[in-house]
Motif scaffolding. Structure first.
Motif, mmCIF file in Angstrom:
data_model
loop_
_atom_site.group_PDB
_atom_site.id
_atom_site.type_symbol
_atom_site.label_atom_id
_atom_site.label_comp_id
_atom_site.label_asym_id
_atom_site.label_seq_id
_atom_site.Cartn_x
_atom_site.Cartn_y
_atom_site.Cartn_z
ATOM 1 N N UNK A 80 0.838 -1.205 0.000
ATOM 2 C CA UNK A 80 0.000 0.000 0.000
ATOM 3 C C UNK A 80 0.877 1.261 0.000
ATOM 4 N N UNK A 81 2.025 1.192 0.674
ATOM 5 C CA UNK A 81 2.935 2.352 0.716
ATOM 6 C C UNK A 81 3.371 2.745 -0.694
ATOM 7 N N UNK A 82 3.743 1.743 -1.490
ATOM 8 C CA UNK A 82 4.224 1.996 -2.861
ATOM 9 C C UNK A 82 3.078 2.483 -3.743
ATOM 10 N N UNK A 83 1.902 1.923 -3.494
ATOM 11 C CA UNK A 83 0.713 2.300 -4.248
ATOM 12 C C UNK A 83 0.403 3.791 -4.012
ATOM 13 N N UNK A 84 0.438 4.208 -2.760
ATOM 14 C CA UNK A 84 0.191 5.624 -2.440
ATOM 15 C C UNK A 84 1.263 6.495 -3.105
ATOM 16 N N UNK A 85 2.524 6.042 -3.025
ATOM 17 C CA UNK A 85 3.623 6.825 -3.613
ATOM 18 C C UNK A 85 3.450 6.951 -5.130
ATOM 19 N N UNK A 86 3.017 5.883 -5.780
ATOM 20 C CA UNK A 86 2.814 5.934 -7.237
ATOM 21 C C UNK A 86 1.732 6.957 -7.581
ATOM 22 N N UNK A 87 0.651 6.958 -6.806
ATOM 23 C CA UNK A 87 -0.429 7.911 -7.086
ATOM 24 C C UNK A 87 0.047 9.342 -6.814
ATOM 25 N N UNK A 88 0.710 9.530 -5.672
ATOM 26 C CA UNK A 88 1.178 10.876 -5.292
ATOM 27 C C UNK A 88 2.120 11.452 -6.350
ATOM 28 N N UNK A 89 2.978 10.606 -6.925
ATOM 29 C CA UNK A 89 3.995 11.119 -7.858
ATOM 30 C C UNK A 89 3.447 11.254 -9.268
ATOM 31 N N UNK A 90 2.317 10.621 -9.549
ATOM 32 C CA UNK A 90 1.744 10.713 -10.892
ATOM 33 C C UNK A 90 2.378 9.757 -11.890
ATOM 34 N N UNK A 91 3.239 8.848 -11.446
ATOM 35 C CA UNK A 91 3.803 7.862 -12.376
ATOM 36 C C UNK A 91 2.691 6.901 -12.803
ATOM 37 N N UNK A 92 2.798 6.376 -14.025
ATOM 38 C CA UNK A 92 1.733 5.460 -14.425
ATOM 39 C C UNK A 92 2.090 4.040 -13.969
ATOM 40 N N UNK A 93 1.061 3.301 -13.590
ATOM 41 C CA UNK A 93 1.293 1.966 -13.025
ATOM 42 C C UNK A 93 0.101 1.076 -13.305
ATOM 43 N N UNK A 94 0.353 -0.233 -13.273
ATOM 44 C CA UNK A 94 -0.740 -1.218 -13.284
ATOM 45 C C UNK A 94 -0.637 -1.990 -11.977
ATOM 46 N N UNK A 95 -1.794 -2.293 -11.397
ATOM 47 C CA UNK A 95 -1.802 -3.090 -10.167
ATOM 48 C C UNK A 95 -2.049 -4.543 -10.544
ATOM 49 N N UNK A 96 -1.247 -5.434 -9.994
ATOM 50 C CA UNK A 96 -1.470 -6.863 -10.213
ATOM 51 C C UNK A 96 -1.526 -7.531 -8.841
ATOM 52 N N UNK A 97 -2.654 -8.166 -8.551
ATOM 53 C CA UNK A 97 -2.798 -8.804 -7.242
ATOM 54 C C UNK A 97 -2.177 -10.204 -7.280
ATOM 55 N N UNK A 98 -1.947 -10.783 -6.104
ATOM 56 C CA UNK A 98 -1.612 -12.207 -6.062
ATOM 57 C C UNK A 98 -2.571 -12.889 -5.090
ATOM 58 N N UNK A 99 -2.773 -14.203 -5.307
ATOM 59 C CA UNK A 99 -3.664 -14.909 -4.389
ATOM 60 C C UNK A 99 -2.813 -15.718 -3.397
ATOM 61 N N UNK A 100 -3.475 -16.421 -2.492
ATOM 62 C CA UNK A 100 -2.718 -17.137 -1.453
ATOM 63 C C UNK A 100 -1.933 -18.307 -2.027
ATOM 64 N N UNK A 101 -2.305 -18.727 -3.229
ATOM 65 C CA UNK A 101 -1.526 -19.781 -3.887
ATOM 66 C C UNK A 101 -0.371 -19.208 -4.708
ATOM 67 N N UNK A 102 -0.085 -17.895 -4.498
ATOM 68 C CA UNK A 102 1.029 -17.225 -5.188
ATOM 69 C C UNK A 102 0.869 -17.237 -6.703
ATOM 70 N N UNK A 103 -0.362 -17.075 -7.141
ATOM 71 C CA UNK A 103 -0.646 -16.921 -8.561
ATOM 72 C C UNK A 103 -0.990 -15.448 -8.759
ATOM 73 N N UNK A 104 -0.455 -14.832 -9.810
ATOM 74 C CA UNK A 104 -0.777 -13.416 -10.029
ATOM 75 C C UNK A 104 -2.148 -13.288 -10.699
ATOM 76 N N UNK A 105 -2.735 -12.126 -10.565
ATOM 77 C CA UNK A 105 -4.042 -11.858 -11.171
ATOM 78 C C UNK A 105 -4.026 -12.029 -12.675
#
Ligand SMILES: N[C@@H](CCC(=O)N[C@@H](CS)C(=O)NCC(=O)O)C(=O)O
Length: 194
Positions: free
Chosen positions: A12-37
């Motif tokens: 969440x810290x990095x997510x807030x920093x990305x928004x604050x700085x205006x850099x473009x980003x994509x969010x990719x979640x992971x599940x408990x089985x360590x598979x990415x979204x």
């Protein structure tokens, strides 16, 4: 760049920093089985198996929260003073929160025996007191300008109630102030945490 995250985790810290700085980003979640979204094996991206993990456009992978926050700051030219003592205070605060607070949350994340939790609570109370002293009546931790240290501090403060350690007044005030910032509201909403 891709930020690989769990909702509400230290990414969440990095997510807030990305928004604050205006850099473009994509969010990719992971599940408990360590598979990415997006259907990949997370361990093949980051063998350490934890988030935050940042994938750059050229496929380079960065790990470790302090490093990712520094990368975001360097890349954007925001959230980290370019020189002078305040720059070192920001890096000092990040190192302190990572080693003296984040690692001491483990007993509460993993339900360790009570004596270990109690030991951790003592250390956390000391660490919170030091941060509160540093905060004083400033708007942010290091100065009146927001830095990457505040992004990490916000996550530290979100988790604090799980430890049962009461926040000193200066940190409770920082939490209330941070959670009303548009970048924080947006980050929480994007992580489904309203
Ligand atoms: N040293 C790492 C630690 C990161 C970390 O502890 N991440 C947690 C979430 S807050 C995690 O991914 N835990 C999953 C696990 O341990 O399997 C850093 O500072 O970035």
């Amino acid at each position: 760049m891709n930020l690989i995250y769990y909702p509400g985790a230290c990414s969440l810290a990095d997510h807030i920093a990305l928004i604050e700085t205006g850099l473009s980003y994509r969010l990719i979640s992971i599940d408990h089985g360590k598979k990415t979204g997006d259907g990949r094996d997370f361990l093949s991206i980051n063998p350490k198996g934890y988030i935050p993990t940042l994938e750059l456009e050229d496929g380079t992978v960065l790990t470790e929260n302090q490093v990712i926050l520094n990368y975001i700051a360097e890349k954007s030219g925001k959230l980290l003073p370019g020189d002078g003592i305040l720059r070192w205070r920001v890096l000092e605060a990040l190192a302190f929160m990572s080693s003296e607070i984040h690692s001491r949350y483990q007993p509460f994340f993993r339900d360790f025996p009570e004596p270990e939790k109690e030991r951790a609570r003592g250390k956390l109370a000391q660490a919170f007191a030091i941060l509160a002293d540093q905060m004083g009546d400033k708007t942010f931790l290091v100065s009146d300008e927001m830095t990457i240290a505040d992004c990490y501090l916000f996550w530290v403060l979100i988790v604090a109630p799980r430890s049962g350690v009461e926040l000193p007044e200066a940190l409770a005030r920082s939490f209330d102030h941070m959670r009303a910032l548009p970048s924080v509201i947006r980050a929480l909403a994007e992580e489904g945490l309203g």
